[in-house]
Write an enzyme that holds these catalytic residues in place. Structure first.
Site, mmCIF file in Angstrom:
data_model
loop_
_atom_site.group_PDB
_atom_site.id
_atom_site.type_symbol
_atom_site.label_atom_id
_atom_site.label_comp_id
_atom_site.label_asym_id
_atom_site.label_seq_id
_atom_site.Cartn_x
_atom_site.Cartn_y
_atom_site.Cartn_z
ATOM 1 N N LYS A 9 0.831 -1.205 0.000
ATOM 2 C CA LYS A 9 0.000 0.000 0.000
ATOM 3 C C LYS A 9 0.874 1.266 0.000
ATOM 4 O O LYS A 9 2.081 1.199 0.238
ATOM 5 C CB LYS A 9 -0.935 -0.039 1.222
ATOM 6 C CG LYS A 9 -1.944 -1.200 1.171
ATOM 7 C CD LYS A 9 -2.871 -1.194 2.394
ATOM 8 C CE LYS A 9 -3.916 -2.304 2.304
ATOM 9 N NZ LYS A 9 -4.851 -2.282 3.467
ATOM 10 N N TYR A 49 -12.338 -1.660 -3.436
ATOM 11 C CA TYR A 49 -12.875 -1.804 -2.076
ATOM 12 C C TYR A 49 -14.405 -1.672 -2.039
ATOM 13 O O TYR A 49 -14.968 -1.298 -0.997
ATOM 14 C CB TYR A 49 -12.213 -0.795 -1.138
ATOM 15 C CG TYR A 49 -10.847 -1.239 -0.644
ATOM 16 C CD1 TYR A 49 -10.695 -2.441 0.048
ATOM 17 C CD2 TYR A 49 -9.715 -0.462 -0.843
ATOM 18 C CE1 TYR A 49 -9.451 -2.856 0.525
ATOM 19 C CE2 TYR A 49 -8.459 -0.867 -0.376
ATOM 20 C CZ TYR A 49 -8.344 -2.063 0.306
ATOM 21 O OH TYR A 49 -7.115 -2.474 0.780
ATOM 22 N N PHE A 57 -15.265 3.796 7.412
ATOM 23 C CA PHE A 57 -13.887 4.133 7.038
ATOM 24 C C PHE A 57 -13.661 4.162 5.530
ATOM 25 O O PHE A 57 -12.535 4.375 5.075
ATOM 26 C CB PHE A 57 -12.904 3.166 7.711
ATOM 27 C CG PHE A 57 -13.121 1.708 7.378
ATOM 28 C CD1 PHE A 57 -12.666 1.155 6.183
ATOM 29 C CD2 PHE A 57 -13.770 0.876 8.285
ATOM 30 C CE1 PHE A 57 -12.849 -0.187 5.886
ATOM 31 C CE2 PHE A 57 -13.969 -0.474 7.994
ATOM 32 C CZ PHE A 57 -13.512 -1.005 6.788
ATOM 33 N N ARG A 85 -1.691 -14.289 3.763
ATOM 34 C CA ARG A 85 -2.411 -13.651 4.887
ATOM 35 C C ARG A 85 -1.636 -13.856 6.201
ATOM 36 O O ARG A 85 -1.599 -12.965 7.051
ATOM 37 C CB ARG A 85 -3.822 -14.230 5.026
ATOM 38 C CG ARG A 85 -4.747 -13.967 3.847
ATOM 39 C CD ARG A 85 -5.335 -12.584 3.819
ATOM 40 N NE ARG A 85 -6.235 -12.300 4.914
ATOM 41 C CZ ARG A 85 -6.985 -11.193 4.980
ATOM 42 N NH1 ARG A 85 -6.936 -10.288 4.004
ATOM 43 N NH2 ARG A 85 -7.766 -10.969 6.016
ATOM 44 N N THR A 91 -5.446 -7.392 10.504
ATOM 45 C CA THR A 91 -5.696 -6.043 9.974
ATOM 46 C C THR A 91 -5.154 -4.960 10.914
ATOM 47 O O THR A 91 -4.516 -4.010 10.468
ATOM 48 C CB THR A 91 -7.217 -5.832 9.796
ATOM 49 O OG1 THR A 91 -7.760 -6.951 9.101
ATOM 50 C CG2 THR A 91 -7.506 -4.556 9.017
ATOM 51 N N ARG A 102 2.538 -6.669 9.317
ATOM 52 C CA ARG A 102 1.773 -5.582 9.931
ATOM 53 C C ARG A 102 2.246 -5.285 11.352
ATOM 54 O O ARG A 102 2.352 -4.132 11.759
ATOM 55 C CB ARG A 102 0.279 -5.902 9.874
ATOM 56 C CG ARG A 102 -0.293 -5.678 8.461
ATOM 57 C CD ARG A 102 -1.635 -6.294 8.272
ATOM 58 N NE ARG A 102 -2.325 -5.821 7.075
ATOM 59 C CZ ARG A 102 -3.476 -6.327 6.640
ATOM 60 N NH1 ARG A 102 -4.057 -7.328 7.288
ATOM 61 N NH2 ARG A 102 -4.040 -5.853 5.548
ATOM 62 N N ASN A 112 -1.813 -0.075 7.014
ATOM 63 C CA ASN A 112 -1.276 -1.365 7.442
ATOM 64 C C ASN A 112 -0.425 -2.061 6.378
ATOM 65 O O ASN A 112 -0.306 -3.284 6.358
ATOM 66 C CB ASN A 112 -2.403 -2.265 7.964
ATOM 67 C CG ASN A 112 -3.508 -2.474 6.946
ATOM 68 O OD1 ASN A 112 -3.355 -2.111 5.776
ATOM 69 N ND2 ASN A 112 -4.596 -3.087 7.362
ATOM 70 N N HIS A 115 -1.904 -5.559 1.461
ATOM 71 C CA HIS A 115 -3.219 -6.164 1.222
ATOM 72 C C HIS A 115 -3.013 -7.600 0.755
ATOM 73 O O HIS A 115 -2.061 -7.886 0.040
ATOM 74 C CB HIS A 115 -3.988 -5.406 0.129
ATOM 75 C CG HIS A 115 -5.136 -6.197 -0.429
ATOM 76 N ND1 HIS A 115 -6.357 -6.241 0.200
ATOM 77 C CD2 HIS A 115 -5.219 -7.027 -1.491
ATOM 78 C CE1 HIS A 115 -7.154 -7.063 -0.487
ATOM 79 N NE2 HIS A 115 -6.487 -7.537 -1.520
ATOM 80 N N GLU A 126 -9.825 -10.158 -7.703
ATOM 81 C CA GLU A 126 -8.835 -9.097 -7.492
ATOM 82 C C GLU A 126 -7.662 -9.198 -8.462
ATOM 83 O O GLU A 126 -7.166 -8.179 -8.951
ATOM 84 C CB GLU A 126 -8.339 -9.139 -6.042
ATOM 85 C CG GLU A 126 -9.427 -8.722 -5.051
ATOM 86 C CD GLU A 126 -8.993 -8.818 -3.598
ATOM 87 O OE1 GLU A 126 -7.838 -9.234 -3.327
ATOM 88 O OE2 GLU A 126 -9.809 -8.467 -2.722
HETATM 89 P P1 ATP Z 1 -6.946 -5.966 3.143
HETATM 90 O O1 ATP Z 1 -8.309 -6.226 2.505
HETATM 91 O O2 ATP Z 1 -6.408 -4.584 2.848
HETATM 92 O O3 ATP Z 1 -5.961 -7.050 2.854
HETATM 93 P P2 ATP Z 1 -7.965 -6.965 5.601
HETATM 94 O O4 ATP Z 1 -8.606 -8.017 4.766
HETATM 95 O O5 ATP Z 1 -7.103 -7.387 6.731
HETATM 96 O O6 ATP Z 1 -7.103 -5.985 4.726
HETATM 97 P P3 ATP Z 1 -10.491 -5.569 5.554
HETATM 98 O O7 ATP Z 1 -11.491 -5.811 6.616
HETATM 99 O O8 ATP Z 1 -10.693 -6.194 4.215
HETATM 100 O O9 ATP Z 1 -9.059 -5.972 6.152
HETATM 101 O O10 ATP Z 1 -10.331 -3.994 5.395
HETATM 102 C C1 ATP Z 1 -9.705 -3.449 4.251
HETATM 103 C C2 ATP Z 1 -8.801 -2.325 4.675
HETATM 104 O O11 ATP Z 1 -9.593 -1.268 5.197
HETATM 105 C C3 ATP Z 1 -7.827 -2.660 5.807
HETATM 106 O O12 ATP Z 1 -6.664 -3.288 5.387
HETATM 107 C C4 ATP Z 1 -7.537 -1.295 6.347
HETATM 108 O O13 ATP Z 1 -6.590 -0.589 5.510
HETATM 109 C C5 ATP Z 1 -8.899 -0.626 6.248
HETATM 110 N N1 ATP Z 1 -9.667 -0.809 7.477
HETATM 111 C C6 ATP Z 1 -10.281 -1.921 7.911
HETATM 112 N N2 ATP Z 1 -10.915 -1.748 9.074
HETATM 113 C C7 ATP Z 1 -10.700 -0.448 9.393
HETATM 114 C C8 ATP Z 1 -11.097 0.385 10.480
HETATM 115 N N3 ATP Z 1 -11.842 -0.087 11.491
HETATM 116 N N4 ATP Z 1 -10.675 1.671 10.466
HETATM 117 C C9 ATP Z 1 -9.937 2.163 9.458
HETATM 118 N N5 ATP Z 1 -9.538 1.430 8.394
HETATM 119 C C10 ATP Z 1 -9.904 0.158 8.366
HETATM 120 MG MG MG Z 2 -9.765 -7.583 3.047
#
Ligand code: ATP
Ligand code: MG
Length: 138
Positions: A9, A49, A57, A85, A91, A102, A112, A115, A126
């Site tokens: 990212k 997204y 968010f 993962r 996350t 992370r 973080n 992705h 994706e």
């Molecule tokens: P990613 O999809 O980026 O690999 P993830 O699967 O661990 O991460 P998701 O729940 O899919 O997490 O959320 C996508 C992204 O949105 C997170 O990686 C983070 O950058 C952001 N995000 C998720 N939860 C929050 C939150 N509570 N506040 C702010 N940003 C968030």
């Molecule tokens: Mg995700």
């Protein structure tokens, strides 16, 4: 054999962490079969997204993901989705296990660093969202 999408990212790119992330992927034995840098447009980030469009968010996340270039990668290997993962960690970096990307490098739940696709159907979606077949080495 699985295929997954990995992204460094904008925070990871800006902090000079591309090499460290690539090193961990290669040391894990996952194969990088496609890679390019791209500064996402707003519409590209919003589409990526889309599942999170109703989350509080979402706007902040899209701002962050368009704040600078990302490195997009396709990874191949047995169990590539859960293995990538596992390298990433949870996350929220404060909940991520020691030794994960992370935990070691992220500065917050949004910023973080990386992705990773979370399941075979999302991985396929994706990978195809960013890469065409001829851009992926076999
Ligand atoms: P990613 O999809 O980026 O690999 P993830 O699967 O661990 O991460 P998701 O729940 O899919 O997490 O959320 C996508 C992204 O949105 C997170 O990686 C983070 O950058 C952001 N995000 C998720 N939860 C929050 C939150 N509570 N506040 C702010 N940003 C968030
Ligand atoms: Mg995700």
């Amino acid at each position: 054999m699985q295929r997954t999408l990995a992204i460094v990212k904008p925070d990871g790119v800006a902090s000079g962490l591309i090499g460290e992330v690539v090193k961990r992927i290669e040391q894990e034995g996952l194969r990088i079969v496609a890679m390019r840098m791209e500064h996402l447009t707003r519409s590209k980030a919003e589409g990526f997204y889309y599942v999170h469009r109703s989350r509080p968010f979402f706007n902040s996340l899209v701002e962050f993901m368009t704040s600078g270039p990302c490195v997009l990668m396709v990874l191949d290997g047995p169990e590539a989705i859960p293995r990538w993962r596992a390298l990433m960690g949870a996350t929220d970096p404060q909940k991520a296990a020691p030794g994960t990307i992370r935990r070691d490098m992220a500065t917050g739940i949004e910023r973080n660093v990386v992705h990773g696709s979370d399941a075979p159907d999302t991985a396929s979606y994706e990978v195809n969202y960013f890469f065409t077949g001829t851009q992926i080495s076999s």
